[in-house]
Design a protein around this motif. Structure first.
Motif, PDB file in Angstrom:
ATOM      1  N   UNK A  33      -4.211  15.342  -4.096  1.00  0.00           N
ATOM      2  CA  UNK A  33      -3.473  14.077  -4.049  1.00  0.00           C
ATOM      3  C   UNK A  33      -3.230  13.628  -2.606  1.00  0.00           C
ATOM      4  N   UNK A  34      -2.828  14.541  -1.739  1.00  0.00           N
ATOM      5  CA  UNK A  34      -2.487  14.169  -0.360  1.00  0.00           C
ATOM      6  C   UNK A  34      -3.623  13.451   0.369  1.00  0.00           C
ATOM      7  N   UNK A  35      -4.864  13.952   0.324  1.00  0.00           N
ATOM      8  CA  UNK A  35      -5.930  13.244   1.049  1.00  0.00           C
ATOM      9  C   UNK A  35      -6.180  11.831   0.514  1.00  0.00           C
ATOM     10  N   UNK A  36      -6.065  11.661  -0.781  1.00  0.00           N
ATOM     11  CA  UNK A  36      -6.276  10.335  -1.366  1.00  0.00           C
ATOM     12  C   UNK A  36      -5.118   9.418  -1.000  1.00  0.00           C
ATOM     13  N   UNK A  37      -3.903   9.937  -1.111  1.00  0.00           N
ATOM     14  CA  UNK A  37      -2.704   9.157  -0.780  1.00  0.00           C
ATOM     15  C   UNK A  37      -2.784   8.652   0.661  1.00  0.00           C
ATOM     16  N   UNK A  75       0.817  -1.209   0.000  1.00  0.00           N
ATOM     17  CA  UNK A  75       0.000   0.000   0.000  1.00  0.00           C
ATOM     18  C   UNK A  75       0.855   1.266   0.000  1.00  0.00           C
ATOM     19  N   UNK A  76       2.021   1.208   0.624  1.00  0.00           N
ATOM     20  CA  UNK A  76       2.935   2.350   0.606  1.00  0.00           C
ATOM     21  C   UNK A  76       3.455   2.581  -0.809  1.00  0.00           C
ATOM     22  N   UNK A  77       3.785   1.513  -1.495  1.00  0.00           N
ATOM     23  CA  UNK A  77       4.244   1.628  -2.878  1.00  0.00           C
ATOM     24  C   UNK A  77       3.126   2.176  -3.767  1.00  0.00           C
ATOM     25  N   UNK A  78       1.905   1.725  -3.531  1.00  0.00           N
ATOM     26  CA  UNK A  78       0.766   2.229  -4.309  1.00  0.00           C
ATOM     27  C   UNK A  78       0.641   3.737  -4.154  1.00  0.00           C
ATOM     28  N   UNK A  79       0.766   4.225  -2.924  1.00  0.00           N
ATOM     29  CA  UNK A  79       0.686   5.667  -2.676  1.00  0.00           C
ATOM     30  C   UNK A  79       1.817   6.399  -3.394  1.00  0.00           C
ATOM     31  N   UNK A  80       3.011   5.813  -3.409  1.00  0.00           N
ATOM     32  CA  UNK A  80       4.148   6.424  -4.114  1.00  0.00           C
ATOM     33  C   UNK A  80       3.922   6.456  -5.620  1.00  0.00           C
ATOM     34  N   UNK A  81       3.384   5.382  -6.149  1.00  0.00           N
ATOM     35  CA  UNK A  81       3.077   5.329  -7.582  1.00  0.00           C
ATOM     36  C   UNK A  81       2.058   6.407  -7.929  1.00  0.00           C
ATOM     37  N   UNK A  82       1.009   6.523  -7.124  1.00  0.00           N
ATOM     38  CA  UNK A  82       0.003   7.550  -7.375  1.00  0.00           C
ATOM     39  C   UNK A  82       0.643   8.931  -7.354  1.00  0.00           C
TER      40      UNK A  82
END
Length: 91
Positions: free
Chosen positions: A55-59, A22-29
């Motif tokens: 972006x921040x709230x979604x991340x 999930x951390x990688x997903x947030x980085x990709x986004x």
């Protein structure tokens, strides 16, 4: 648990990513949306505001309530302005 993240940036870009971190997903986004926003012609101040406001709230949701939802077999979606992100357990 493997999951799929799909995102859409209104009138600009739609993409997806599959993985189990999930951390990688947030980085990709972050990386992918930032690249799209950068190419849009917005000045740097507008780009920074866009990333902070949308972006921040979604991340943050990806690694929080999004992760919780996916780990219990449910999907999760969150929209902020022109950005929509959906997480679904991979089948």
């Amino acid at each position: 648990m493997t999951f799929k993240m799909t995102w859409a940036l209104a009138a600009e870009h739609v993409d997806q990513w599959t993985g189990d971190d999930f951390t990688e997903a947030a980085s990709v986004l972050d990386r992918e949306v930032a690249a799209t926003v950068s190419a849009s012609g917005m000045n740097e101040s507008a780009q920074a505001h866009f990333c902070e406001a949308f972006v921040a709230p979604v991340r943050e949701g990806i690694a929080g309530v999004g992760k919780d939802a996916v780990e219990t077999g449910r999907g999760w979606d969150h929209a902020a302005g022109p950005l929509l992100v959906v997480l679904t357990p991979a089948t």
